[in-house]
Design a protein around this motif. Sequence first.
Motif, PDB file in Angstrom:
ATOM      1  N   PRO A  15      29.700 -40.270  -9.378  1.00  0.00           N
ATOM      2  CA  PRO A  15      29.490 -39.846 -10.767  1.00  0.00           C
ATOM      3  C   PRO A  15      30.751 -39.187 -11.308  1.00  0.00           C
ATOM      4  CG  PRO A  15      27.667 -39.146  -9.360  1.00  0.00           C
ATOM      5  CD  PRO A  15      28.744 -39.644  -8.444  1.00  0.00           C
ATOM      6  N   SER A  73      32.980 -38.140 -15.299  1.00  0.00           N
ATOM      7  CA  SER A  73      32.952 -37.977 -16.750  1.00  0.00           C
ATOM      8  C   SER A  73      34.364 -38.178 -17.266  1.00  0.00           C
ATOM      9  CB  SER A  73      32.448 -36.578 -17.118  1.00  0.00           C
ATOM     10  OG  SER A  73      32.491 -36.389 -18.517  1.00  0.00           O
ATOM     11  N   ARG A 123      29.556 -40.294 -19.418  1.00  0.00           N
ATOM     12  CA  ARG A 123      29.171 -40.323 -18.004  1.00  0.00           C
ATOM     13  C   ARG A 123      29.388 -41.717 -17.429  1.00  0.00           C
ATOM     14  NH1 ARG A 123      23.643 -36.650 -17.670  1.00  0.00           N
ATOM     15  NH2 ARG A 123      24.505 -34.796 -18.700  1.00  0.00           N
ATOM     16  N   ASN A 136      30.078 -44.207 -13.580  1.00  0.00           N
ATOM     17  CA  ASN A 136      30.086 -44.373 -12.136  1.00  0.00           C
ATOM     18  C   ASN A 136      31.489 -44.846 -11.779  1.00  0.00           C
ATOM     19  OD1 ASN A 136      29.184 -44.597  -9.464  1.00  0.00           O
ATOM     20  ND2 ASN A 136      28.657 -46.757  -9.735  1.00  0.00           N
ATOM     21  N   THR A 160      23.866 -46.797 -19.335  1.00  0.00           N
ATOM     22  CA  THR A 160      22.838 -45.836 -19.720  1.00  0.00           C
ATOM     23  C   THR A 160      22.201 -46.247 -21.036  1.00  0.00           C
ATOM     24  OG1 THR A 160      22.392 -43.495 -20.194  1.00  0.00           O
ATOM     25  CG2 THR A 160      24.502 -44.368 -20.935  1.00  0.00           C
ATOM     26  N   ASP A 162      24.859 -39.710 -23.220  1.00  0.00           N
ATOM     27  CA  ASP A 162      25.807 -40.021 -22.149  1.00  0.00           C
ATOM     28  C   ASP A 162      27.051 -40.740 -22.656  1.00  0.00           C
ATOM     29  OD1 ASP A 162      24.070 -38.905 -20.332  1.00  0.00           O
ATOM     30  OD2 ASP A 162      23.225 -40.821 -19.662  1.00  0.00           O
ATOM     31  N   TYR A 163      26.990 -41.300 -23.889  1.00  0.00           N
ATOM     32  CA  TYR A 163      28.137 -42.079 -24.356  1.00  0.00           C
ATOM     33  C   TYR A 163      28.559 -41.809 -25.788  1.00  0.00           C
ATOM     34  CZ  TYR A 163      24.526 -45.130 -26.488  1.00  0.00           C
ATOM     35  OH  TYR A 163      23.471 -45.616 -27.218  1.00  0.00           O
TER      36      TYR A 163
END
Length: 282
Positions: free
Chosen positions: A15, A17, A23, A25, A47, A52-53
């Motif tokens: 994980p 950032s 976020r 991988n 996601t 998250d984006y």
Amino acid sequence: MTQLRRVLAIQPGQPASDGAGVRLNRVIGGAGIERFDPFLMLDEFSTDNADDYIAGFPPHPHRGFETITYMLEGRMRHEDHLGNVGLLQGGDVQWMTAARGIIHSEMPEQEQGAMRGFQLWLNLPGREKMADPQYRDIPNAQIPRLHTEQGVEVVVIAGSFAEGQQRQAGAVQRPDTEPQVLDLRLPAGSVVRPELPAGHRALLYVYQGKAQVQDSHEAHAGRLVRLDDQGELLISSADGAGVLLIAGKPLNEPIVQYGPFVMNSREEIEQALRDFRDGTFG
């Protein structure tokens, strides 16, 4: 007797950032990237949670390598200091050769729904690191694809796909590193044997389902499979899988990275930092 490439490692991504808090991988990146030469980084973003984006990747620089962005779902807008503007949608690819320098942003054009895709960093040889930057958007409809006799759908982004009598050149051909980037979509019970040049680094990232590699190794979604550089490749799936195949010719040059700058020496990195600070970047 057919010799299969050895499986050297199967490892999960970590994980991470990046940008303004997107976020990810992180599949490749960080310490030990020489093992993946000519590839420097592979990120998967996947996601359906806009938090998250939504902040995206505001303006930031790159020098010394190429970025390949492959969207599966969602909408992402690119703008850079050279005046390029592009919109990536599901199935589209952006191929950006940063070379001596590009300052760009990548911002989502949606406030809800799924955002899914990959960004791969591909190194440039030392003699090309200060060449003119280039940018290309490749719409989904212009990316060659085929179905094998076993029903495997192959999206041929870069290089070429070959299996038996089937041959298909990809949307992008690049010198020096000679990359192959293939999206392999295996239905349940299928097998695929992509041909790879001897000596080329080979990586598989399972992004969906579960795949069997070289008969005896199983990789679940979110796992990277690192292979030896000699021999044949065999991928199968009992229940269906999506696999990103990445292969290329190692450069075997020094790799010195400082964030978004990848050069051959510390002095070149310091020059990149000065250029960016002084407004002479790119």
